[in-house]
Design an enzyme around this catalytic site. Structure first.
Site, PDB file in Angstrom:
ATOM      1  N   LYS A   1     -23.075  81.182 -21.771  1.00 53.64           N
ATOM      2  CA  LYS A   1     -22.523  79.934 -22.271  1.00 53.64           C
ATOM      3  C   LYS A   1     -23.529  78.779 -22.082  1.00 53.64           C
ATOM      4  O   LYS A   1     -24.582  78.817 -22.662  1.00 53.64           O
ATOM      5  CB  LYS A   1     -21.180  79.679 -21.585  1.00 53.64           C
ATOM      6  CG  LYS A   1     -20.246  80.919 -21.605  1.00 53.64           C
ATOM      7  CD  LYS A   1     -19.864  81.304 -22.995  1.00 53.64           C
ATOM      8  CE  LYS A   1     -19.131  82.621 -23.199  1.00 53.64           C
ATOM      9  NZ  LYS A   1     -18.713  83.449 -22.149  1.00 53.64           N
TER      10      LYS A   1
ATOM     11  N   TYR B   1     -10.091  82.924 -18.458  1.00 54.01           N
ATOM     12  CA  TYR B   1     -10.664  83.714 -19.542  1.00 54.01           C
ATOM     13  C   TYR B   1      -9.931  85.057 -19.643  1.00 54.01           C
ATOM     14  O   TYR B   1      -9.725  85.734 -18.632  1.00 54.01           O
ATOM     15  CB  TYR B   1     -12.168  83.919 -19.276  1.00 54.01           C
ATOM     16  CG  TYR B   1     -12.784  84.903 -20.219  1.00 54.01           C
ATOM     17  CD1 TYR B   1     -12.681  84.734 -21.602  1.00 54.01           C
ATOM     18  CD2 TYR B   1     -13.458  86.022 -19.756  1.00 54.01           C
ATOM     19  CE1 TYR B   1     -13.224  85.654 -22.477  1.00 54.01           C
ATOM     20  CE2 TYR B   1     -14.011  86.940 -20.630  1.00 54.01           C
ATOM     21  CZ  TYR B   1     -13.884  86.751 -21.993  1.00 54.01           C
ATOM     22  OH  TYR B   1     -14.422  87.667 -22.863  1.00 54.01           O
TER      23      TYR B   1
HETATM   24  C1  LIG Z   1     -14.934  81.309 -18.055  1.00 57.47           C
HETATM   25  C2  LIG Z   1     -15.564  82.632 -18.402  1.00 57.47           C
HETATM   26  N1  LIG Z   1     -15.884  83.488 -17.415  1.00 57.47           N
HETATM   27  C3  LIG Z   1     -16.431  84.693 -17.690  1.00 57.47           C
HETATM   28  C4  LIG Z   1     -16.657  85.103 -18.989  1.00 57.47           C
HETATM   29  C5  LIG Z   1     -17.243  86.471 -19.247  1.00 57.47           C
HETATM   30  O1  LIG Z   1     -18.602  86.378 -19.520  1.00 57.47           O
HETATM   31  P1  LIG Z   1     -19.399  87.354 -20.514  1.00 57.47           P
HETATM   32  O2  LIG Z   1     -18.790  87.214 -21.864  1.00 57.47           O
HETATM   33  O3  LIG Z   1     -20.803  86.851 -20.409  1.00 57.47           O
HETATM   34  O4  LIG Z   1     -19.247  88.740 -19.984  1.00 57.47           O
HETATM   35  C6  LIG Z   1     -16.345  84.245 -20.044  1.00 57.47           C
HETATM   36  C7  LIG Z   1     -16.594  84.660 -21.431  1.00 57.47           C
HETATM   37  O5  LIG Z   1     -16.154  84.022 -22.377  1.00 57.47           O
HETATM   38  C8  LIG Z   1     -15.768  82.980 -19.739  1.00 57.47           C
HETATM   39  O6  LIG Z   1     -15.430  82.116 -20.705  1.00 57.47           O
END
Ligand SMILES: Cc1ncc(COP(=O)(O)O)c(C=O)c1O
Length: 383
Positions: free
Chosen positions: A202, A104
């Site tokens: 998610k 990400y």
């Molecule tokens: C695989 C993954 N990890 C962490 C995150 C970060 O999470 P957040 O957007 O809830 O801060 C995301 C966000 O898209 C993600 O896809």
């Protein structure tokens, strides 16, 4: 509730005993910042201030822990808040960590643009290649190996058991971001990982209506240290967000089954489509990580990425032509989403070792009628 209960049972009951005061079958939203003490230090149930603990958050944290098969979980305001808390607890300035060459974009940005300023050093490695990870661990003392599996957005598969062994032999912790799989499909702690990270935004939340994050670990001493940092830095999940996330979790298993079924059909349709150069989905036997995914996952998830023969501009145009797949960032909700990672979720990795191909499209396949989804993609690709 005991950990012998099945996953679906835990999702509905763990941390969610009926309210002792009223019998309410759903944990109430304790929208409160502070608590009356019965004399100085006389806390009722350990609650004194809602940054430190809040009963609605406790319910979510207990449920998250049960679903990952661990004694402790911590709920945060976002996945990024969870990641930041974790690294600043287990690392010190001067430490070195290994991160995936496919991850990400926000995770990369945290390491590259924030934590380096704090004194952390990082190396980038293809985490699906255990030999490459071992080589890097041998070359340099490393505090943490950070893994996503499946990865975002290329859906590579990392062998959690093999990486845990490699990390532990080198004295490093293995952290697994389990966001794409969810604990219903994959439980990294049972495979040897030390800490699981989630963006609960998610699949766990599942309805695109709340942002949140989580850390889960089987190590009680580490859990205490994480809880200390969580309270000291304050990136906690609020009561209403905790309640929404918990509501989503109750249907996680049913939703994931449907996400996986729909995604497999979408991947199979795309694999035959003349406009498509390559489909990246671990459920396809042609995927290089298929066997490992089969071993460590219950099913292959709801995310499908694919590349278009006609290149980047065609990919951007196709993203704008869908009717049901909504053009947007994020993933894991009941509604299908489409995005162009290079210009959207992964814009922050442009020019880095994590740069993604311009002809790539990422789908979060929802739980709608799959025939409608297939028709929508066909018309967008024909357009
Ligand atoms: C695989 C993954 N990890 C962490 C995150 C970060 O999470 P957040 O957007 O809830 O801060 C995301 C966000 O898209 C993600 O896809």
């Amino acid at each position: 509730m005991t950990h012998q209960d099945g996953f679906e049972t835990l999702a509905i009951h763990a941390g969610q005993e009926p309210d002792p005061l009223t019998g309410a079958v759903v944990p109430p939203i304790y929208q409160v910042s502070t608590y009356k003490q019965d004399g100085v230090g006389g806390l009722r149930g350990g609650y004194e201030y809602s940054r430190s603990a809040n009963p609605t958050r406790t319910a979510l944290e207990q449920c998250l822990a049960a679903l990952e098969g661990a004694p402790r979980g911590l709920a945060f305001a976002s996945g990024m808040a969870a990641e930041d808390c974790l690294i600043r607890t287990v690392c010190s300035p001067g430490d070195h960590v290994l991160i995936p060459d496919d991850a990400y974009g926000g995770t990369y940005r945290l390491f590259a643009r924030v934590l380096t300023g704090w004194g952390l050093d990082y190396g980038v490695v293809p985490v699906f290649d255990v030999a490459a990870v071992r080589e890097r661990l041998a070359a340099r003392k490393t505090a943490v190996v950070w893994v996503e599996t499946p990865t975002n957005p290329l859906l590579n598969i990392a062998d959690i058991r093999a990486l845990a062994q490699a990390a532990h032999e080198a004295g490093a912790l293995l952290v697994v971001d389990n966001t794409f799989a969810s604990p219903y499909l994959q439980q990294p702690l049972g495979l040897g990982a030390d800490v699981v990270v989630h963006s609960t935004t998610k699949y766990l939340g599942g309805h695109s209506d709340v942002v949140g994050g989580a850390l889960v670990t089987a190590d009680g001493e580490l859990a205490d240290r994480l809880a200390f940092t969580q309270n000291a830095t304050g990136g906690v999940a609020g009561p209403f967000d905790s309640w929404l996330t918990l509501r989503g979790i109750r249907t996680l298993a049913a939703r994931m089954d449907r996400h996986c079924r729909n995604a497999m059909r979408v991947a199979q349709m795309l694999a035959e489509h003349p406009a498509v150069a390559e489909v990246l989905y671990p459920g396809l036997p042609s995927h290089p990580g298929h066997k490992t995914a089969q071993e460590q996952m219950r099913a292959f998830g709801g995310m499908v990425s694919f590349r278009l023969l006609a290149g980047e501009e065609a990919a951007v145009r196709a993203c704008g032509r869908t009717r049901l797949f909504t053009l947007g960032e994020s993933l894991g909700g009941v509604e299908s989403l489409i995005e162009h990672p290079g210009r959207m979720t992964h814009a922050s990795v442009t020019g880095s070792a994590l740069e993604v191909p311009g002809d790539l499209i990422r789908l979060s396949v929802g739980i709608e009628d799959c025939d409608d989804l297939l028709d929508d993609l066909r018309q967008a690709l024909a357009g």
